[in-house]
Design a protein around this motif. Structure first.
Motif, PDB file in Angstrom:
ATOM      1  N   ARG A 287      68.233  23.268 122.948  1.00 50.99           N
ATOM      2  CA  ARG A 287      69.043  23.758 123.892  1.00 50.99           C
ATOM      3  C   ARG A 287      68.977  22.873 125.176  1.00 50.99           C
TER       4      ARG A 287
ATOM      5  N   ALA B 248      73.316  31.745 135.321  1.00 50.51           N
ATOM      6  CA  ALA B 248      72.385  32.115 134.233  1.00 50.51           C
ATOM      7  C   ALA B 248      73.119  32.736 133.065  1.00 50.51           C
TER       8      ALA B 248
ATOM      9  N   GLU C 214      73.033  31.238 129.287  1.00 49.74           N
ATOM     10  CA  GLU C 214      72.783  32.508 128.228  1.00 49.74           C
ATOM     11  C   GLU C 214      73.801  32.428 127.025  1.00 49.74           C
TER      12      GLU C 214
ATOM     13  N   GLY D 132      69.466  30.273 126.140  1.00 49.96           N
ATOM     14  CA  GLY D 132      68.362  29.704 126.626  1.00 49.96           C
ATOM     15  C   GLY D 132      68.305  28.287 126.970  1.00 49.96           C
ATOM     16  N   ALA D 133      67.147  27.785 127.483  1.00 47.81           N
ATOM     17  CA  ALA D 133      67.259  26.192 127.620  1.00 47.81           C
ATOM     18  C   ALA D 133      65.713  25.703 127.456  1.00 47.81           C
ATOM     19  N   ASP D 134      65.620  24.704 126.785  1.00 52.52           N
ATOM     20  CA  ASP D 134      64.442  23.865 126.640  1.00 52.52           C
ATOM     21  C   ASP D 134      64.420  22.621 127.347  1.00 52.52           C
TER      22      ASP D 134
ATOM     23  N   LEU E 172      66.648  27.716 136.740  1.00 52.55           N
ATOM     24  CA  LEU E 172      66.497  27.595 135.084  1.00 52.55           C
ATOM     25  C   LEU E 172      65.030  28.052 134.729  1.00 52.55           C
TER      26      LEU E 172
ATOM     27  N   PHE F  26      64.455  30.685 132.303  1.00 53.92           N
ATOM     28  CA  PHE F  26      64.615  30.140 130.787  1.00 53.92           C
ATOM     29  C   PHE F  26      63.382  29.429 130.310  1.00 53.92           C
TER      30      PHE F  26
ATOM     31  N   ARG G  47      60.330  31.111 129.109  1.00 49.10           N
ATOM     32  CA  ARG G  47      60.148  32.074 127.915  1.00 49.10           C
ATOM     33  C   ARG G  47      59.509  31.044 126.795  1.00 49.10           C
ATOM     34  N   ASN G  48      59.708  29.581 126.885  1.00 51.02           N
ATOM     35  CA  ASN G  48      59.420  28.690 125.858  1.00 51.02           C
ATOM     36  C   ASN G  48      57.940  28.500 125.820  1.00 51.02           C
TER      37      ASN G  48
ATOM     38  N   SER H 116      58.857  22.978 127.427  1.00 49.88           N
ATOM     39  CA  SER H 116      60.072  22.730 128.028  1.00 49.88           C
ATOM     40  C   SER H 116      59.872  21.366 128.621  1.00 49.88           C
TER      41      SER H 116
END
Ligand SMILES: NC(=O)c1ccc[n+]([C@@H]2O[C@H](COP(=O)([O-])OP(=O)(O)OC[C@H]3O[C@@H](n4cnc5c(N)ncnc54)[C@H](OP(=O)(O)O)[C@@H]3O)[C@@H](O)[C@H]2O)c1
Length: 236
Positions: A3, A71, A75, A80-82, A122, A125, A128-129, A132
């Motif tokens: 993402r 945001a 979404e 999400g975003a990596d 960001l 987001f 959460r990973n 990133s």
């Protein structure tokens, strides 16, 4: 790492980076710039080359505050975003003595403040990973000790600040699994370069650099964090 958000996607290196990333249909890419028409052309070209591609586009002016809905957009489009690639850049070739304060402000808004705000917005987001990667696209002119070019003082100073910000965020966010690096590019054949240095022929094409940036954004975090890496055959 599927993402991906990229700024400055309407032309040059950003455009080519999106096309390189779009080759894998598992990736969802959000491509940003101020020019929706050009982004539409990019989306069409990505679909022509890779029919299953997932390229989303949105108009964003990094010289202005991001809308509160940003945001939600991330979404809804990516879930999400990596990866975040701060590729957008503004260049002004003008002698230092002729630079107005408003021009300094314009350059820093586009090249530094916009990137800083985007990373800050960001962060939830990325948090959460497990992993990133944020990539800053800097310039050889923004590296200490490199050869400098007359007329690029405000641009180079803004790129130096962007490079330093990568080192600072890498330290602040290392425990959150967020790697932050800066690629300091040398000359690449794009509209920006042609406008700043008419007639100069760069040794690297925008498609070659786009492919390199795409690969670095996906894999560079395995080997680098908080680094400012020259990606240059020549300067600027
Ligand atoms: N080309 C080179 O030789 C070279 C060398 C060193 C570093 N770099 C860096 O590499 C990056 C890409 O360069 P390039 O040569 O591909 O440049 P380019 O062809 O001029 O593209 C610049 C991109 O930045 C976007 N942009 C500029 N101001 C913006 C703003 N306020 N808000 C949102 N987007 C904005 C533009 O989109 P819109 O106009 O559509 O908004 C455009 O897509 C830049 O950061 C540049 O500084 C380039």
């Amino acid at each position: 790492m599927n993402r991906i958000i990229l700024t400055g996607a309407s032309r040059g290196i950003g455009y080519e980076t999106v096309l390189a990333l779009a080759a894998d249909p598992r990736r969802r890419i959000l491509a940003l710039s101020r020019n929706f028409q050009r982004l539409g052309a990019l989306q069409q070209e990505a679909r022509r080359l890779h029919p299953d591609t997932q390229v989303f586009i949105a108009e964003v002016d990094l010289a202005r505050p991001l809308p509160p809905s940003f945001a939600d957009l991330v979404e809804q489009t990516l879930g999400g975003a990596d990866v975040l690639i701060h590729n957008a850049g503004l260049l002004l070739n003008k002698p230092f003595l002729e630079l107005e304060r408003t021009e300094w402000e314009q350059l820093f808004q586009a090249n530094l403040f916009g990137a800083a705000e985007l990373s800050r917005r960001l962060f939830p987001f990325f948090q959460r990973n497990a992993q990133s990667h944020i990539v800053h696209i800097g310039s050889m002119g923004g590296i200490q000790g490199s050869g400098k070019f007359p007329g690029l003082s405000a641009y180079s100073a803004s790129k130096a600040a962007l490079a330093c910000l990568a080192e600072c965020l890498a330290e602040e966010w290392k425990d959150a699994g967020i790697a932050v690096n800066c690629l300091a590019l040398g000359a690449v054949q794009t509209e920006m370069l042609e406008q700043a240095f008419p007639g100069y022929q760069a040794p690297v094409s925008s498609s070659d650099m786009g492919a390199f940036v795409a690969d670095f954004a996906l894999n560079g975090w395995r080997f680098f964090n908080g680094k400012i890496l020259p990606a240059s055959l020549s300067t600027p």
